[in-house]
Design an enzyme around this catalytic site. Structure first.
Site, PDB file in Angstrom:
ATOM      1  N   HIS A 118       0.864  -1.180   0.000  1.00 27.44           N
ATOM      2  CA  HIS A 118       0.000   0.000   0.000  1.00 27.44           C
ATOM      3  C   HIS A 118       0.901   1.229   0.000  1.00 27.44           C
ATOM      4  O   HIS A 118       1.708   1.428   0.901  1.00 27.44           O
ATOM      5  CB  HIS A 118      -0.915   0.026   1.223  1.00 27.44           C
ATOM      6  CG  HIS A 118      -1.854   1.199   1.224  1.00 27.44           C
ATOM      7  ND1 HIS A 118      -3.104   1.163   0.641  1.00 27.44           N
ATOM      8  CD2 HIS A 118      -1.702   2.457   1.712  1.00 27.44           C
ATOM      9  CE1 HIS A 118      -3.687   2.339   0.783  1.00 27.44           C
ATOM     10  NE2 HIS A 118      -2.854   3.157   1.427  1.00 27.44           N
ATOM     11  N   CYS A 119       0.766   2.057  -1.022  1.00 31.69           N
ATOM     12  CA  CYS A 119       1.625   3.233  -1.177  1.00 31.69           C
ATOM     13  C   CYS A 119       0.890   4.469  -0.650  1.00 31.69           C
ATOM     14  O   CYS A 119      -0.152   4.854  -1.191  1.00 31.69           O
ATOM     15  CB  CYS A 119       2.006   3.423  -2.647  1.00 31.69           C
ATOM     16  SG  CYS A 119       3.085   4.849  -2.926  1.00 31.69           S
ATOM     17  N   VAL A 120       1.438   5.081   0.394  1.00 25.56           N
ATOM     18  CA  VAL A 120       0.797   6.262   0.969  1.00 25.56           C
ATOM     19  C   VAL A 120       0.936   7.471   0.051  1.00 25.56           C
ATOM     20  O   VAL A 120       0.138   8.408   0.121  1.00 25.56           O
ATOM     21  CB  VAL A 120       1.400   6.583   2.353  1.00 25.56           C
ATOM     22  CG1 VAL A 120       1.091   5.470   3.338  1.00 25.56           C
ATOM     23  CG2 VAL A 120       2.907   6.833   2.268  1.00 25.56           C
TER      24      VAL A 120
END
Length: 351
Positions: A189-191
């Site tokens: 999951h890429c913030v």
């Protein structure tokens, strides 16, 4: 040279903080099959946190924990805003000063416009990556996605049911607690894009990362070329200066850096930031290229490091197993799988 000393201390502090973050693995996804190296890292992190707990007030610890949980464990646009703000600050300085000075020094127009072209491509990939469905598994597409990849019985054993989604996990999938859904071929999951990276948007993420690295490298190269040109035209390297003791000394690199910093403070500060960013992004880009060529995800790579030479409790007689990547089909087919996902995902996107 006080500013150099302070800058060195500041840089060491940043590197130490980054090393501490890298040395402290997340508590989620833990497994008794961790390696001895990971156990040592966890022990070191535990002792460091114990020492810090005596120094940092309890109330501050609670506030910090809530903030970190809000930032990294819930969907938030804060990092997206920060991402855009940093790009705006860098390109604002590049346009306001670097571009003007380079134009006066007769740099080629196409060279000066290259960062803007790369920025346009990067923003396009950013929008595609952040808005695309990463490959969320639903009850309607679950039966089709289960057939895409075979279970390897090591990283992805058959029959594991997601307690949140109440569905059997297809091979290479993982439940994302931030998005609240299982994602097919889950990477991470890429913030920064506020989205999961999965089977359907891995290609956009890779292009986004590649164009971002190229943009930072282009700004770094042009800014460094400007400062080198300024030094050469002013003939600073052949000059002299008077030190604190009143003695005449030849100009050396530390004095030259100080002179440039005092003359062009914003440009030098931007160059240092973008150069460090280029190095970090370059390493991460190479890592993602390795994952693409070997048909792995970040999630699978981390799992394989834990399970590779460890003792698996599910194996009979606790025998040791060596993990083998069964999903790699050669460089060309691996890249084709990323840039042209399985047909079931394409049909889902069209629908």
């Amino acid at each position: 040279m006080d500013f150099l000393t302070l800058f060195s201390v500041y840089l060491c502090f940043l590197l130490a903080a980054a090393a501490l973050l890298c040395a402290c693995p997340g508590s989620r996804g833990g497994s008794p099959a961790g390696t001895a190296g990971q156990a040592a890292q966890i022990t070191l992190c535990f002792h460091v946190l114990q020492v810090l707990s005596f120094v940092i007030p309890t109330q501050l610890q609670r506030v910090t924990h809530r903030v970190l949980h809000r930032l990294f464990h819930t969907r938030s646009r804060l990092f997206v805003v920060l991402h855009v703000a940093l790009q705006a600050a860098v390109f604002g300085e590049y346009t306001w000063e670097v571009l003007v000075y380079c134009w006066e020094l007769q740099f080629h127009l196409l060279v000066l416009l290259l960062p803007y072209l790369l920025l346009a491509g990067n923003m396009g990939c950013f929008l595609l990556c952040s808005r695309a469905d990463p490959g969320i598994i639903t009850k309607s597409n679950h039966a089709s996605l289960v057939k895409v990849y075979a279970y390897d019985d090591v990283l992805f054993p058959k029959g594991i049911v997601c307690p949140t989604c109440n569905m059997e996990k297809p091979a290479r999938s993982k439940h994302c607690s931030v998005c609240g859904a299982c994602v097919h071929r889950f990477d991470h999951h890429c913030v920064w894009v506020n989205n999961c990276i999965g089977a359907s948007n891995t290609k956009y993420f890779f292009l986004y990362l590649l164009t971002l690295t190229a943009t930072a490298a282009a700004v770094t190269a042009i800014t460094a070329a400007l400062l080198v040109q300024v030094v050469l035209l002013s003939d600073l390297m052949r000059g002299t200066y008077i030190d604190d003791q009143g003695r005449e000394r030849a100009v050396q690199i530390p004095f030259l850096v100080q002179h440039l910093f005092l003359t062009f403070p914003r440009i030098v500060f931007m160059l240092g930031f973008v150069a460090l960013l280029t190095l970090v992004l370059g390493v991460y880009c190479c890592f993602n290229l390795y994952l693409a060529l070997t048909n792995q995800t970040s999630n699978e790579w981390c799992k394989s490091r834990r399970y590779g030479c460890s003792r698996l409790p599910l194996q009979p007689h606790h025998r040791r197993v060596v993990y083998k990547n069964i999903y790699s089909k050669g460089v060309w087919m691996n890249l084709k799988e990323i840039f042209k996902p399985p047909p079931v995902l394409e049909r889902k996107k069209k629908a």
